[in-house]
Design a protein around this motif. Structure first.
Motif, PDB file in Angstrom:
ATOM      1  N   GLY A 107       0.798  -1.309  -0.100  1.00  0.00           N
ATOM      2  CA  GLY A 107      -0.075  -0.019   0.045  1.00  0.00           C
ATOM      3  C   GLY A 107       0.959   1.136   0.108  1.00  0.00           C
ATOM      4  N   ILE A 108       1.977   1.231   0.802  1.00  0.00           N
ATOM      5  CA  ILE A 108       2.527   2.475   1.033  1.00  0.00           C
ATOM      6  C   ILE A 108       3.528   2.701  -0.610  1.00  0.00           C
ATOM      7  CG2 ILE A 108       4.859   3.332   2.010  1.00  0.00           C
ATOM      8  CD1 ILE A 108       3.747   2.095   4.614  1.00  0.00           C
ATOM      9  N   GLN A 109       3.780   1.718  -1.192  1.00  0.00           N
ATOM     10  CA  GLN A 109       4.631   1.765  -2.479  1.00  0.00           C
ATOM     11  C   GLN A 109       3.742   2.172  -3.651  1.00  0.00           C
ATOM     12  OE1 GLN A 109       8.376  -0.611  -2.384  1.00  0.00           O
ATOM     13  NE2 GLN A 109       7.082  -1.928  -1.143  1.00  0.00           N
ATOM     14  N   GLU A 110       2.351   2.264  -3.401  1.00  0.00           N
ATOM     15  CA  GLU A 110       1.422   2.341  -4.502  1.00  0.00           C
ATOM     16  C   GLU A 110       1.750   3.731  -5.095  1.00  0.00           C
ATOM     17  OE1 GLU A 110      -2.575  -0.286  -3.661  1.00  0.00           O
ATOM     18  OE2 GLU A 110      -2.635   1.800  -3.447  1.00  0.00           O
ATOM     19  N   GLU A 111       1.105   3.903  -6.254  1.00  0.00           N
ATOM     20  CA  GLU A 111       1.378   5.129  -6.837  1.00  0.00           C
ATOM     21  C   GLU A 111       0.495   6.188  -6.124  1.00  0.00           C
ATOM     22  OE1 GLU A 111       1.064   7.402 -11.148  1.00  0.00           O
ATOM     23  OE2 GLU A 111       1.389   5.205 -11.161  1.00  0.00           O
ATOM     24  N   ASN A 112      -0.894   5.923  -5.946  1.00  0.00           N
ATOM     25  CA  ASN A 112      -1.686   6.464  -5.177  1.00  0.00           C
ATOM     26  C   ASN A 112      -1.312   7.151  -3.859  1.00  0.00           C
ATOM     27  OD1 ASN A 112      -3.532   6.191  -7.226  1.00  0.00           O
ATOM     28  ND2 ASN A 112      -4.796   4.697  -5.842  1.00  0.00           N
ATOM     29  N   ASN A 113      -1.564   8.375  -3.614  1.00  0.00           N
ATOM     30  CA  ASN A 113      -1.287   8.867  -2.388  1.00  0.00           C
ATOM     31  C   ASN A 113      -1.903   8.364  -1.171  1.00  0.00           C
ATOM     32  OD1 ASN A 113      -3.573  10.333  -2.617  1.00  0.00           O
ATOM     33  ND2 ASN A 113      -2.744  12.340  -1.645  1.00  0.00           N
ATOM     34  N   MET A 114      -2.914   7.617  -1.305  1.00  0.00           N
ATOM     35  CA  MET A 114      -3.741   6.962  -0.259  1.00  0.00           C
ATOM     36  C   MET A 114      -4.235   5.463  -0.597  1.00  0.00           C
ATOM     37  SD  MET A 114      -7.552   8.817   1.011  1.00  0.00           S
ATOM     38  CE  MET A 114      -8.193   8.412  -0.714  1.00  0.00           C
ATOM     39  N   PHE A 115      -4.228   4.961   0.614  1.00  0.00           N
ATOM     40  CA  PHE A 115      -5.032   3.533   0.386  1.00  0.00           C
ATOM     41  C   PHE A 115      -5.817   3.208   1.873  1.00  0.00           C
ATOM     42  CE2 PHE A 115      -0.917   2.665   2.517  1.00  0.00           C
ATOM     43  CZ  PHE A 115      -1.179   1.677   3.608  1.00  0.00           C
ATOM     44  N   PHE A 116      -6.489   2.179   1.714  1.00  0.00           N
ATOM     45  CA  PHE A 116      -7.418   1.915   2.833  1.00  0.00           C
ATOM     46  C   PHE A 116      -7.021   0.664   3.418  1.00  0.00           C
ATOM     47  CE2 PHE A 116      -9.852   5.289   1.005  1.00  0.00           C
ATOM     48  CZ  PHE A 116     -10.874   5.793   1.731  1.00  0.00           C
ATOM     49  N   ILE A 117      -7.215   0.614   4.773  1.00  0.00           N
ATOM     50  CA  ILE A 117      -7.247  -0.827   5.658  1.00  0.00           C
ATOM     51  C   ILE A 117      -8.514  -1.094   6.175  1.00  0.00           C
ATOM     52  CG2 ILE A 117      -5.952  -2.210   7.392  1.00  0.00           C
ATOM     53  CD1 ILE A 117      -3.526  -0.578   6.716  1.00  0.00           C
ATOM     54  N   LEU A 118      -9.095  -2.031   5.821  1.00  0.00           N
ATOM     55  CA  LEU A 118     -10.331  -2.462   6.582  1.00  0.00           C
ATOM     56  C   LEU A 118      -9.822  -2.963   7.989  1.00  0.00           C
ATOM     57  CD1 LEU A 118     -13.266  -2.809   6.634  1.00  0.00           C
ATOM     58  CD2 LEU A 118     -13.155  -4.697   5.244  1.00  0.00           C
ATOM     59  N   THR A 119     -10.096  -2.383   8.644  1.00  0.00           N
ATOM     60  CA  THR A 119     -10.027  -3.011  10.239  1.00  0.00           C
ATOM     61  C   THR A 119     -11.270  -3.608  10.774  1.00  0.00           C
ATOM     62  OG1 THR A 119     -10.710  -1.124  11.406  1.00  0.00           O
ATOM     63  CG2 THR A 119      -8.430  -1.178  11.029  1.00  0.00           C
ATOM     64  N   ASN A 120     -12.402  -3.339  10.233  1.00  0.00           N
ATOM     65  CA  ASN A 120     -13.804  -3.716  10.867  1.00  0.00           C
ATOM     66  C   ASN A 120     -13.887  -3.696  12.336  1.00  0.00           C
ATOM     67  OD1 ASN A 120     -16.226  -4.899  10.223  1.00  0.00           O
ATOM     68  ND2 ASN A 120     -15.511  -6.963  10.737  1.00  0.00           N
ATOM     69  N   SER A 121     -13.232  -2.572  12.817  1.00  0.00           N
ATOM     70  CA  SER A 121     -13.203  -2.754  14.325  1.00  0.00           C
ATOM     71  C   SER A 121     -14.347  -2.389  14.988  1.00  0.00           C
ATOM     72  CB  SER A 121     -12.130  -1.685  14.618  1.00  0.00           C
ATOM     73  OG  SER A 121     -12.368  -0.301  14.229  1.00  0.00           O
ATOM     74  N   ARG A 122     -15.531  -1.954  14.320  1.00  0.00           N
ATOM     75  CA  ARG A 122     -16.559  -1.715  14.857  1.00  0.00           C
ATOM     76  C   ARG A 122     -17.290  -2.994  15.242  1.00  0.00           C
ATOM     77  NH1 ARG A 122     -20.974   1.919  11.351  1.00  0.00           N
ATOM     78  NH2 ARG A 122     -18.720   2.931  10.950  1.00  0.00           N
ATOM     79  N   SER A 123     -16.876  -4.106  14.995  1.00  0.00           N
ATOM     80  CA  SER A 123     -17.360  -5.224  15.307  1.00  0.00           C
ATOM     81  C   SER A 123     -16.599  -5.979  16.556  1.00  0.00           C
ATOM     82  CB  SER A 123     -17.444  -6.284  14.246  1.00  0.00           C
ATOM     83  OG  SER A 123     -16.204  -6.749  13.827  1.00  0.00           O
ATOM     84  N   PHE A 124     -15.137  -5.191  16.827  1.00  0.00           N
ATOM     85  CA  PHE A 124     -14.483  -5.814  17.770  1.00  0.00           C
ATOM     86  C   PHE A 124     -14.781  -5.290  19.189  1.00  0.00           C
ATOM     87  CE2 PHE A 124     -10.445  -5.644  14.901  1.00  0.00           C
ATOM     88  CZ  PHE A 124     -11.097  -6.662  14.173  1.00  0.00           C
ATOM     89  N   SER A 125     -14.611  -5.918  20.370  1.00  0.00           N
ATOM     90  CA  SER A 125     -14.554  -5.738  21.770  1.00  0.00           C
ATOM     91  C   SER A 125     -13.250  -4.332  21.667  1.00  0.00           C
ATOM     92  CB  SER A 125     -13.973  -6.624  22.656  1.00  0.00           C
ATOM     93  OG  SER A 125     -12.900  -6.966  22.329  1.00  0.00           O
ATOM     94  N   ALA A 126     -13.636  -3.554  22.900  1.00  0.00           N
ATOM     95  CA  ALA A 126     -12.852  -2.552  23.018  1.00  0.00           C
ATOM     96  C   ALA A 126     -11.188  -2.935  23.393  1.00  0.00           C
ATOM     97  CB  ALA A 126     -13.079  -1.798  24.197  1.00  0.00           C
ATOM     98  N   GLN A 127     -11.025  -4.145  23.968  1.00  0.00           N
ATOM     99  CA  GLN A 127      -9.847  -4.916  24.046  1.00  0.00           C
ATOM    100  C   GLN A 127      -9.071  -5.337  22.807  1.00  0.00           C
ATOM    101  OE1 GLN A 127      -9.448  -7.854  26.888  1.00  0.00           O
ATOM    102  NE2 GLN A 127      -7.790  -8.433  26.229  1.00  0.00           N
ATOM    103  N   LYS A 128      -9.820  -5.726  21.898  1.00  0.00           N
ATOM    104  CA  LYS A 128      -9.424  -6.150  20.679  1.00  0.00           C
ATOM    105  C   LYS A 128      -8.971  -4.888  19.667  1.00  0.00           C
ATOM    106  CE  LYS A 128      -9.863  -9.294  16.566  1.00  0.00           C
ATOM    107  NZ  LYS A 128     -10.999 -10.263  16.020  1.00  0.00           N
TER     108      LYS A 128
END
Length: 490
Positions: free
Chosen positions: A68-89
């Motif tokens: 992702g960092i080496q892509e030509e675009n200046n931006m990339f997304f990482i899907l964490t899906n953290s809204r389904s996680f517990s606070a600890q996770k």
């Protein structure tokens, strides 16, 4: 906590107009010598609802981060899906992402700017996620993070911030966010509509309303850019910065000042809805995707082994997990539309029986394949009643919802043939479909099916390569938006 009243939608036309073209020119000028890679951590798959031509990674392995960092675009997304996680996770995974990202950036000789993309109706693990990023990044590179920015504006979803009060468009009215059904969320509920009060509430008083920096519409519309930049330069000790916005030009005006402050040595973590990534990534507007683009110009019913050009009347599938009022209204509108579809209820009360969810999943798979085999659309939806067993706390509720989501998305994982199209409704549902059911590691985003409704093009590693996967947020669209998409594709 203040008492705020709903406003007529016409209030949006009462503010002094902005010279959007001039603001955009200033932004491009600042962006020209801004060379950081923008990393957007998305707590569900809907954060790409304003962009196109970007990549979404569904894991945070070192290889993916380097890619992702080496892509030509200046931006990339990482899907964490953290809204389904517990606070600890959530804390554990965000710490891991920040550590690995810092190492990957150092290896690539690149600086990063993190955007924590959250819900435009203020649900999610906030301020936890930005705080973990701050602490970890400071440990990794020794640089202080001076401020945190909160900007939940999202035009396509009807979310506006005026005088630091966040509003949700409902019909012809702007309703303070704390008075909407979203604020009553069983996991991420809140009462405040004023952003300063909201952060004070969510942090248990660690941040006080009066300590925030407020970037108002009047400052933005009068283009007091030097004054805004000076306010940002005052940020210390992760001080919160609250940003008004009712149009993209407001975000661009703020971004001009933000880039200037960063170039002058200030460091920030951004918490925003989908508007800020579009601006920082300098993503242009584009028309909605049409039928040919969504179906790829070939028969979407092909299995992996079938050849391009072979014909099939195999149908598509819609998977609805969201329970918000808007989703239920959209489901009812689809039922009344007359499209060739069969509606299959996934009975979530099966979770009360040993092995019940697995049995219900298998029943729905068989029914859905029967319907699609007849060339019709299978519409799978969870029971509209929310299960809330007595005495269950928020973490247990979240755990139960994940178990149900796993069974529901298992319907897609269990399909034996590529559907003509796939629509998933709801944040956790759509994330699990993409990562667990389809096995996507990297997807590209060609655009949107309707405003605020993004599309992934699945990668070659996925269960159904090249599928246009339509991600439909639970809280977006009008009553007939789902019907429009299905009518287009069915």
């Amino acid at each position: 906590m203040g008492q705020y009243h709903k406003l007529p939608i016409s209030v949006l036309d009462t503010f002094p107009g902005a010279d959007a073209e001039a603001v955009h020119g200033l932004f491009l000028e600042e962006l020209r010598d801004f060379h950081r890679k923008i990393v957007v951590l998305d707590d569900d798959p809907t954060g790409v609802q304003t962009v196109h031509g970007v990549s979404v990674y569904t894991d945070w392995e070192q290889e993916s981060l380097m890619e992702g960092i080496q892509e030509e675009n200046n931006m990339f997304f990482i899907l964490t899906n953290s809204r389904s996680f517990s606070a600890q996770k959530t804390e554990e995974e965000h710490r891991l992402i920040a550590e690995r990202s810092a190492k990957a950036a150092a290896a690539c000789h690149k600086e990063l700017l993190f955007v924590s993309r959250g819900d435009s109706t203020l649900r999610g693990h906030y301020p936890l996620e930005p705080e973990v990023l701050k602490e970890t990044l400071e440990e990794q590179n020794g640089k202080s993070v001076h401020g945190q920015i909160l900007c939940p504006f999202f035009l396509e979803g009807g979310r506006f911030t005026i005088d630091s009060i966040h509003y949700v468009k409902e019909g012809d009215w702007l309703v303070p966010a704390g008075q909407t059904e979203f604020a009553a969320d069983k996991t991420f509920g809140y009462k405040a509509s004023h952003l300063g009060e909201y952060l004070e509430e969510k942090s248990g008083g660690r941040y006080r309303k009066e300590d925030g920096i407020y970037i108002t519409l009047s400052l933005l519309r009068e283009q007091k850019l030097a004054e805004i930049t000076e306010l940002l330069m005052q940020a210390e000790n992760f001080r919160p910065v609250f940003v008004d916005a009712i149009a993209q030009s407001d975000v661009e005006a703020f971004a001009v000042c933000l880039l200037r402050a960063i170039k002058a040595g200030k460091e920030f973590i951004i918490r925003s809805a989908a508007a800020v990534p579009k601006v920082l990534g300098n993503v242009s507007d584009r028309p909605l995707l049409g039928r040919r683009e969504l179906l790829g110009g070939v028969d979407a019913g092909m299995e992996k082994g079938e050849k391009c050009g072979e014909t099939s009347n195999y149908g598509g599938i819609v998977l609805i997990g969201s329970h918000v009022k808007k989703t239920t209204q959209q489901l009812e509108a689809l039922k009344d539309s007359g499209v060739p579809a069969e509606f299959l209820e996934f009975r979530v009360d099966a979770c009360l029986q040993e092995g019940g969810l697995a049995g219900e999943r298998d029943r729905i798979i068989a029914e859905a394949e029967r319907v699609m085999g007849q060339g019709r659309t299978a519409v799978v939806y969870t029971s509209r009643e929310l299960l809330a067993p007595e005495g269950m706390d928020r973490e247990d509720m979240l755990k139960l919802s994940v178990e149900i989501s796993d069974a529901v998305t298992g319907v897609i994982a269990g399909l034996h043939r590529k559907p003509r199209f796939l629509i998933a409704k709801g944040g956790i549902t759509s994330s699990d479909v993409g990562t667990k059911a389809l096995g996507v590691r990297r997807a590209s985003v060609p655009g949107q099916a309707q405003p605020g409704i993004p599309v992934w093009k699945t990668g070659p590693e996925s269960k159904f390569p090249g599928l246009s996967y339509i991600i439909f947020p639970g809280n977006v669209g009008d009553k007939d938006t789902l019907k429009k998409i299905v009518e287009l594709l069915a």
